[in-house]
Design a protein around this motif. Structure first.
Motif, PDB file in Angstrom:
ATOM      1  N   ALA A  12       0.829  -1.209   0.000  1.00  0.00           N
ATOM      2  CA  ALA A  12       0.000   0.000   0.000  1.00  0.00           C
ATOM      3  C   ALA A  12       0.862   1.257   0.000  1.00  0.00           C
ATOM      4  O   ALA A  12       0.535   2.248  -0.674  1.00  0.00           O
ATOM      5  CB  ALA A  12      -0.926  -0.010   1.211  1.00  0.00           C
ATOM      6  N   ALA A  13       1.974   1.240   0.726  1.00  0.00           N
ATOM      7  CA  ALA A  13       2.874   2.398   0.752  1.00  0.00           C
ATOM      8  C   ALA A  13       3.500   2.633  -0.619  1.00  0.00           C
ATOM      9  O   ALA A  13       3.613   3.779  -1.083  1.00  0.00           O
ATOM     10  CB  ALA A  13       3.962   2.190   1.808  1.00  0.00           C
ATOM     11  N   ALA A  14       3.901   1.556  -1.297  1.00  0.00           N
ATOM     12  CA  ALA A  14       4.504   1.680  -2.630  1.00  0.00           C
ATOM     13  C   ALA A  14       3.495   2.224  -3.640  1.00  0.00           C
ATOM     14  O   ALA A  14       3.825   3.084  -4.469  1.00  0.00           O
ATOM     15  CB  ALA A  14       5.034   0.327  -3.081  1.00  0.00           C
ATOM     16  N   LEU A  15       2.258   1.746  -3.586  1.00  0.00           N
ATOM     17  CA  LEU A  15       1.216   2.220  -4.502  1.00  0.00           C
ATOM     18  C   LEU A  15       0.910   3.694  -4.264  1.00  0.00           C
ATOM     19  O   LEU A  15       0.741   4.473  -5.221  1.00  0.00           O
ATOM     20  CB  LEU A  15      -0.048   1.380  -4.317  1.00  0.00           C
ATOM     21  CG  LEU A  15      -1.240   1.743  -5.224  1.00  0.00           C
ATOM     22  CD1 LEU A  15      -0.867   1.590  -6.693  1.00  0.00           C
ATOM     23  CD2 LEU A  15      -2.453   0.867  -4.891  1.00  0.00           C
ATOM     24  N   ALA A  16       0.855   4.104  -3.005  1.00  0.00           N
ATOM     25  CA  ALA A  16       0.598   5.506  -2.687  1.00  0.00           C
ATOM     26  C   ALA A  16       1.715   6.405  -3.200  1.00  0.00           C
ATOM     27  O   ALA A  16       1.461   7.497  -3.729  1.00  0.00           O
ATOM     28  CB  ALA A  16       0.421   5.680  -1.178  1.00  0.00           C
ATOM     29  N   ALA A  17       2.959   5.954  -3.076  1.00  0.00           N
ATOM     30  CA  ALA A  17       4.095   6.738  -3.572  1.00  0.00           C
ATOM     31  C   ALA A  17       4.012   6.910  -5.092  1.00  0.00           C
ATOM     32  O   ALA A  17       4.303   7.991  -5.630  1.00  0.00           O
ATOM     33  CB  ALA A  17       5.409   6.058  -3.181  1.00  0.00           C
ATOM     34  N   LYS A  18       3.616   5.864  -5.788  1.00  0.00           N
ATOM     35  CA  LYS A  18       3.479   5.934  -7.245  1.00  0.00           C
ATOM     36  C   LYS A  18       2.409   6.946  -7.646  1.00  0.00           C
ATOM     37  O   LYS A  18       2.618   7.768  -8.549  1.00  0.00           O
ATOM     38  CB  LYS A  18       3.145   4.546  -7.789  1.00  0.00           C
ATOM     39  CG  LYS A  18       3.002   4.498  -9.309  1.00  0.00           C
ATOM     40  CD  LYS A  18       2.676   3.089  -9.775  1.00  0.00           C
ATOM     41  CE  LYS A  18       2.487   3.040 -11.295  1.00  0.00           C
ATOM     42  NZ  LYS A  18       2.146   1.670 -11.753  1.00  0.00           N
ATOM     43  N   GLN A  19       1.254   6.903  -6.983  1.00  0.00           N
ATOM     44  CA  GLN A  19       0.170   7.837  -7.289  1.00  0.00           C
ATOM     45  C   GLN A  19       0.575   9.277  -6.972  1.00  0.00           C
ATOM     46  O   GLN A  19       0.194  10.212  -7.696  1.00  0.00           O
ATOM     47  CB  GLN A  19      -1.081   7.453  -6.504  1.00  0.00           C
ATOM     48  CG  GLN A  19      -1.734   6.161  -6.952  1.00  0.00           C
ATOM     49  CD  GLN A  19      -2.254   6.253  -8.379  1.00  0.00           C
ATOM     50  OE1 GLN A  19      -2.749   7.283  -8.829  1.00  0.00           O
ATOM     51  NE2 GLN A  19      -2.091   5.164  -9.120  1.00  0.00           N
TER      52      GLN A  19
END
Length: 601
Positions: A12-19
């Motif tokens: 979830a942290a990686a996906l948020a950083a991408k967005q």
């Protein structure tokens, strides 16, 4: 199970950083386009002067202002998305830190630490390495206060059961929970007085002189100036009239500068904050709730159209702040008497909506406290929801109960007090686990009576008031010796037993600040006084003579102990509580390890 939770937070942290990266690029693009519009505004002024054509500037400014406003809105939307995803990444990273090292970006509750509270200091409820630090996920000042209230006093049974039901629902909505935390994260560093100032501002009318007349003229002003500009384009001799109307409009706005400044002083930077809160309210309102407590809180917001009203106020304040750009502010006030229009609109909003706003922010505090006590249910799925008993006697029964603040492998124990009145004497060696066990029972009871899960396989507890006597120390500032501090604490405990409902006390080594004879006699007298008052609780002691009270009061006193095994001079602790009294002590062995041979008499 814990590995799955860690993987979920990591992904979830990686996906948020991408967005966040995607939205940052889009915001930067619109920022460049805004610079282009500003350049075109300057160029239109140049053409107006060089060609002496008032119509060029009039038409260009209207079109460019509209384009500029659209670009500001688009850039702002992408910047909000960027910030939201950056905060969402922080939320997921924080859960990883909490599970890994116990770190927490939220407050540890040090402001609520109080050595004179019944149990806060002894049970590590607030402050560094505390229960508060473990579970707190409240960003607002009121949210922090609400969580502290729940941890520092037991709720009644109906409230506990309602919170348990709400926590179970929130635990099943972990993504929603994290999203709400991300929306609220800005409040963690926001000025605590800002909302208080806002509430005061909303309650106090501005009393703008001639408000109705000014409002009517502000609506007509753009039409008057527009007609004058058209006339000036068709008939240049009318140019002076258009300029006069524009200057007159600016003069009217300037004449009310003191009133505009009053509104602007409070509104400064609050518009964005209110927009953030509008998103929070909408998040709560739009979620389908089943539990009685969550649904009731959300319904209060829906009935008052809270998110819509807060967003409207935020937009009005943002519009007022347009004057911060000097060129834009002059043009808007010349055409629309912009500042006066917004001040009047804000006053109308205050008259219609100010009554329900403070209640709405209290609802946010309730949700933040509920989210905080839901953290153990999400991060520690092996914890359990306690059963809240309603018995004539005291009930505090636990299976495999352990201390929630001990990281790594915990040693659990069983304990049973079932609808009874009794005092348990716990004897044992140094470092064998007596104090930790008392704190384990105490801190889990605090969790249970706040409505949270507990660190146990099973627990049944009646609503009780914990009072502790554990970490007693002197106070040089108050000229208080250790023994005087102990007497003060004892007095508080005895008064609580007599005056507070259903007190359960936790006493660790009474009267340490005096000689062994007085310590025994005093401790015995205190326990017998507690027995006479039908006091219930635990007393940990090294003094084996205290255990003899079981012989005198067999129906009221129970003996338990923690022991050690000594094998080849090495002490082995199992930290398990057992029935009976301790037979093995280790002070001599501990002294020997540091080079002091006690010897024999």
């Amino acid at each position: 199970m814990e590995r799955d939770i860690l993987n979920d937070y990591t992904q979830a942290a990686a996906l948020a950083a991408k967005q966040a990266g995607i939205n940052r690029q889009k915001a930067n693009t619109y920022s460049l386009l805004r610079l282009g519009i500003f350049g075109l505004m300057i160029f239109s002024v140049y053409l107006t002067i060089s060609l002496d054509s008032f119509g060029i500037m009039a038409i260009a400014m209207v079109l460019l202002l509209l384009a500029f406003a659209w670009l500001v809105a688009r850039q702002g939307a992408y910047e909000r998305l960027r910030d939201y995803y950056l905060d969402l990444k922080k939320i997921n990273d924080n859960e990883l830190d909490s599970l890994g090292t116990g770190a927490n970006l939220y407050s540890d509750g040090q402001q609520f630490a109080n050595e004179k509270h019944f149990y806060a200091s002894d049970l590590d409820i607030a402050g560094p390495a505390s229960l508060y630090q473990l579970i707190n996920r409240a960003a607002t000042t009121t949210g922090n206060q609400r969580l502290a209230q729940w941890l520092l006093a037991p709720a009644d049974k109906p409230a506990i059961l309602q919170r348990q039901e709400a926590v179970k629902e929130l635990a099943a909505k972990n993504e929603w929970k994290k999203e709400l935390q991300a929306l609220l994260l800005f409040a963690r560093k926001d000025n605590p007085s800002r909302l208080g100032n806002l509430f005061s501002f909303l309650r106090m009318p501005l009393n703008l002189p001639g408000e109705k007349a000014l409002g009517a003229y502000a609506k007509a002003a753009p039409y008057l100036l527009g007609v004058a500009i058209v006339a000036a384009i068709l008939y240049p001799t009318y140019k002076g009239i258009a300029i006069f109307i524009a200057l007159a409009n600016l003069g009217i706005v300037f004449s009310k500068a003191a009133y505009i400044k009053k509104t602007d002083f409070v509104a400064d930077k609050i518009g964005k904050v209110l927009s953030n809160y509008a998103g929070v309210f909408n998040k709560i309102e739009s979620e389908p709730w089943v539990s009685t407590l969550n649904n009731g809180l959300a319904q209060k917001l829906k009935e008052d159209n809270t998110s819509q009203n807060i967003r409207q106020l935020g937009m009005l304040i943002d519009k007022l702040n347009y004057h911060l750009n000097i060129i834009v502010g002059v043009l808007l006030n010349a055409f629309f008497l912009w500042d006066i229009r917004q001040v009047i609109a804000i006053e109308n909003w205050k008259r219609d909506n100010c009554r329900n706003i403070e209640t709405a922010f209290d609802i946010i505090a309730d949700f933040e406290a509920l989210i905080s006590i839901a953290v153990p249910a999400i991060n520690y799925p092996d914890w359990t929801y306690p059963v809240i008993a309603e018995t004539e006697g005291y009930t505090l029964t636990a299976k495999s109960i352990a201390h929630p603040l001990i990281r790594g492998k915990r040693v659990d124990n069983d304990y049973e007090l079932n609808n009874a009145f009794s005092i348990d004497i716990i004897t044992g060696s140094n470092m064998a686990g007596k104090s930790t066990f008392l704190r384990t029972v105490g801190i889990n009871t605090v969790l249970a009576l706040a409505g949270a899960p507990v660190c146990a396989e099973a627990m049944v507890v009646s609503v009780i008031n914990i009072v502790s006597y554990m970490r007693i120390k002197d106070n040089l500032n108050e000229s208080t010796s250790t023994f005087k501090a102990e007497l003060d604490r004892l007095q508080m405990l005895l008064a609580a037993v007599e005056n507070q409902p259903r007190v359960f006390f936790l006493i660790d080594e009474m009267l340490r600040g005096t000689n062994s004879v007085d310590k025994y006699l005093g401790s015995k007298a205190v326990i017998e006084r507690l027995i006479s008052k039908k006091g219930v609780g635990m007393v940990a002691t090294h003094d084996l003579q205290i255990a003899r009270l079981e012989d005198k009061y067999p129906s009221y006193v129970r003996n338990y102990y923690f022991d050690i095994q000594v094998i080849d001079g090495e002490m082995l602790f199992d930290y398990k509580i057992k029935h009976g009294e301790c037979k093995t002590f280790n002070a001599s062995l501990l002294l020997k390890q540091i080079g002091i041979d006690v010897g024999e008499e």
